[in-house]
Design a protein around this motif. Structure first.
Motif, short mmCIF file in Angstrom:
data_model
loop_
_atom_site.label_atom_id
_atom_site.label_comp_id
_atom_site.label_asym_id
_atom_site.label_seq_id
_atom_site.Cartn_x
_atom_site.Cartn_y
_atom_site.Cartn_z
N ALA A 153 0.98 -1.90 -0.14
CA ALA A 153 -0.29 0.14 -0.21
C ALA A 153 0.74 1.38 -0.11
O ALA A 153 1.53 1.41 1.27
N ILE A 154 0.73 2.31 -1.13
CA ILE A 154 1.51 3.23 -1.13
C ILE A 154 0.95 4.38 -0.88
O ILE A 154 -0.10 4.31 -1.48
N GLY A 155 1.23 5.06 -0.04
CA GLY A 155 0.85 6.35 0.63
C GLY A 155 1.53 7.45 1.61
O GLY A 155 2.97 7.17 1.54
N ASP A 156 0.68 8.72 1.40
CA ASP A 156 1.47 9.80 2.08
C ASP A 156 1.14 10.18 3.35
O ASP A 156 1.71 11.17 3.55
N ASN A 157 0.10 9.24 4.16
CA ASN A 157 -0.56 9.47 5.44
C ASN A 157 -0.07 8.99 6.55
O ASN A 157 -0.78 7.51 6.06
N VAL A 158 0.38 8.48 7.52
CA VAL A 158 1.07 7.79 7.96
C VAL A 158 -0.55 7.40 8.58
O VAL A 158 -0.83 6.10 9.68
N HIS A 159 -1.21 8.38 9.16
CA HIS A 159 -2.52 8.47 9.62
C HIS A 159 -3.75 7.64 9.14
O HIS A 159 -4.44 7.15 9.81
N THR A 160 -3.86 7.11 8.27
CA THR A 160 -4.46 6.66 7.00
C THR A 160 -4.05 5.46 6.48
O THR A 160 -4.20 4.26 6.42
N ASP A 161 -3.06 5.92 5.52
CA ASP A 161 -2.34 5.22 4.46
C ASP A 161 -1.76 3.93 5.32
O ASP A 161 -1.78 3.00 4.80
N ILE A 162 -1.40 4.36 6.42
CA ILE A 162 0.04 3.39 6.72
C ILE A 162 -0.23 3.01 7.72
O ILE A 162 -0.65 1.33 8.16
N PHE A 163 -1.47 3.70 8.78
CA PHE A 163 -1.67 3.15 9.54
C PHE A 163 -3.01 1.94 9.44
O PHE A 163 -2.77 0.81 9.88
N GLY A 164 -3.78 2.16 8.70
CA GLY A 164 -4.34 1.30 7.91
C GLY A 164 -3.95 -0.04 6.92
O GLY A 164 -4.61 -1.25 7.35
N MET A 165 -2.99 0.16 6.64
CA MET A 165 -2.15 -1.03 6.07
C MET A 165 -1.89 -1.99 6.67
O MET A 165 -2.01 -3.30 7.12
N ASN A 166 -1.11 -1.40 8.03
CA ASN A 166 -0.41 -2.13 8.91
C ASN A 166 -1.56 -2.73 9.82
O ASN A 166 -1.32 -4.51 10.35
N LEU A 167 -2.63 -1.87 10.25
CA LEU A 167 -4.39 -2.88 11.14
C LEU A 167 -4.85 -3.88 10.22
O LEU A 167 -4.95 -4.75 11.09
N TYR A 168 -4.09 -3.83 8.76
CA TYR A 168 -5.23 -4.79 7.63
C TYR A 168 -4.43 -5.75 8.31
O TYR A 168 -4.44 -7.25 8.31
N GLN A 169 -2.78 -5.62 8.27
CA GLN A 169 -1.67 -7.18 8.84
C GLN A 169 -2.80 -7.83 9.36
O GLN A 169 -2.31 -8.77 9.82
N GLU A 170 -3.02 -6.97 10.93
CA GLU A 170 -3.48 -7.51 12.19
C GLU A 170 -4.26 -8.45 11.91
O GLU A 170 -3.82 -8.86 12.70
N TYR A 171 -5.23 -7.73 11.61
CA TYR A 171 -6.46 -8.48 11.10
C TYR A 171 -6.25 -9.08 10.41
O TYR A 171 -6.26 -10.19 11.09
N VAL A 172 -5.24 -9.97 9.34
CA VAL A 172 -5.24 -10.91 8.30
C VAL A 172 -4.71 -11.85 10.18
O VAL A 172 -4.86 -13.05 9.68
N ARG A 173 -3.43 -11.28 10.48
CA ARG A 173 -2.66 -12.27 11.52
C ARG A 173 -3.74 -12.97 12.38
O ARG A 173 -3.92 -14.20 12.74
N ARG A 174 -4.41 -12.30 12.70
CA ARG A 174 -5.91 -12.70 14.05
C ARG A 174 -6.85 -13.46 13.31
O ARG A 174 -6.68 -14.92 13.63
N HIS A 175 -7.15 -13.60 12.26
CA HIS A 175 -8.04 -14.31 11.47
C HIS A 175 -7.41 -15.33 11.29
O HIS A 175 -8.01 -16.54 11.61
N ARG A 176 -6.45 -15.50 10.92
CA ARG A 176 -5.57 -17.02 10.55
C ARG A 176 -5.33 -17.53 11.37
O ARG A 176 -5.77 -19.16 12.06
N HIS A 177 -5.16 -16.68 13.01
CA HIS A 177 -5.68 -18.11 14.16
C HIS A 177 -6.41 -17.75 14.79
O HIS A 177 -6.66 -18.33 15.65
#
Length: 423
Positions: A314-338
């Protein structure tokens, strides 16, 4: 940044996400994670065909206001082949909510000189098509652009705008003395009782919208009733949570997140209760990134890639939406798999996850890439301030840390290609 049952769940979800025939053209893979054997089977093809997908923010990454950033055309030239078709699964994820997907796709095609289809565009409001329990409710909508058409395209049948409300009750809009009137306009329609509120983006006249939105919540949707502030209040579906965004100006400007902050504060001050969102979609919500990943998988099928897409950038310019959002989704994927159970998503309390089939998740590695051409200020660096939406606080500091920080979108593509040994 800017704008059924278990047996038929995936078919239903594909139909909700893409709509119509296109939902049946590219069937979504249902394997959650490819086995080692499956990976070996397509490893040779993957050398020639990518197993990664790209999610692009628009404002601050590709354009600034109405001006395309210098590196963007060259960057996107790397994503297409000699036939002008995309070689890498690509989706544009914007928090803009003032346009139709088809309009945004047309804009992108002109800016980048690359054919972009509307099925590659995720607007802030796109995930609202999953909230079908409100499709036949009377919904009050706020924002700019063709908001009635946007709502109808999402599936919402009965809509009233804030401007409809103002024309029917002009005496309630009294901040601007030049617009004050004691009588409704001749064209004012009778306003039916409102069942829910849907906020697409920042309105032009904040004082009018803030006043009438609080009024509708205080009267439980009936503007002729006495304001008793019932609680819980009417359902609120909101999108585009950006506190700030980057246009032509040399510093960031307030976005819809700022408007939501004002609405939350006013409602709390007037009623003593917290404003509750039934849906809060757009970046950084996980449901938006799930929706975007689904679109990536479909785009991969459409350009002839048959193996799973296992990585997302995910390529973005805002740490509060683009970066935070993608990292949050990575955490969701990890939790979902386990987890054997449905994993809750922030901002989607009004979505019944038991009716959705999330087996289409095939990406197990998600990377956030921060470019320095928009909101991000390289002199101040990443600031861990509470600029993210209220419902997503508190935030772990690591979730605002990008996987990569680059100067511009062209450098981002070059580094991703190098990492993935793709050219």
């Amino acid at each position: 940044m800017r704008h059924g049952g278990t047996g038929g769940g995936m078919s239903s979800l594909r139909s909700l996400i893409l709509g119509g025939k296109s939902a049946r053209i590219y069937p979504l893979l249902v394997k959650i994670r490819p086995s080692d054997g499956a990976r070996r089977n397509y490893s040779q093809r993957a050398k020639l065909s990518p197993n990664f997908g790209l999610l692009f923010d628009i404002d601050g990454v590709i354009i600034r206001g109405r001006n395309i950033l210098p590196s963007a055309p060259e960057a996107f030239n790397l994503l297409v082949g000699e036939d002008g078709r995309f070689r890498v699964p690509t989706v544009f994820v914007t928090n803009a909510g003032n346009a139709l997907r088809s309009e945004k796709a047309e804009q992108l095609s002109k800016w980048l000189d690359v054919e972009v289809h509307e099925d590659q565009v995720v607007m802030a409001h796109s995930p609202l098509k999953m909230f079908d329990q409100y499709f036949h409710k009377q919904v009050l909508i706020s924002g700019q652009g063709p908001i009635k058409e946007i709502a109808h395209n999402l599936g919402f049948v009965n809509t009233t705008t804030v401007d409809d409300l103002r024309q029917a009750f002009p005496q309630l809009d009294c901040v601007d003395h030049k617009r004050r009137s004691a009588k409704p306009t001749m064209s004012a329609a009778k306003i039916p009782k409102i069942d829910a509120v849907m906020l697409f983006g920042e309105p032009v006249r904040w004082e009018t919208s803030l006043q009438l939105l609080v009024d509708i919540l205080m009267t439980d949707g009936d503007m002729l009733a006495t304001p008793t502030a019932p609680y819980p209040h009417l359902p609120i579906l909101a999108c585009n949570m950006d506190l700030q965004w980057m246009a032509e100006a040399h510093m960031p400007r307030f976005g819809h997140g700022a408007f939501l902050l004002c609405l939350e504060a006013l409602y709390k001050k007037v009623t003593g209760q917290d404003l509750i969102y039934t849906a809060l979609v757009g970046k950084p919500s996980e449901i938006t990134y799930y929706h975007a990943e689904t679109m990536v998988q479909h785009h991969a099928r459409s350009i002839g890639i048959s193996h799973p897409i296992t990585k997302l950038y995910a390529i973005g310019d805002n740490v509060h939406t683009d970066i935070f959002g993608m990292n949050l989704y990575q955490e969701y994927v990890r939790r979902h798999r386990h987890s054997k159970n449905r994993v809750a998503m922030q901002g989607a309390r009004g979505l019944d996850l038991s009716t959705q089939d999330f087996k289409g998740l095939t990406a197990d590695q998600c990377y956030s890439v921060l470019v320095q051409t928009g909101v991000y200020n390289r002199e101040n660096g990443v600031q861990h301030l509470e600029h993210s939406p209220r419902d997503f606080l508190p935030i772990e500091a690591k979730l605002q840390e990008p996987s990569l920080t680059v100067k511009c979108v062209l450098e981002a593509i070059n580094i991703i290609y190098e990492r993935e040994k793709f050219s």
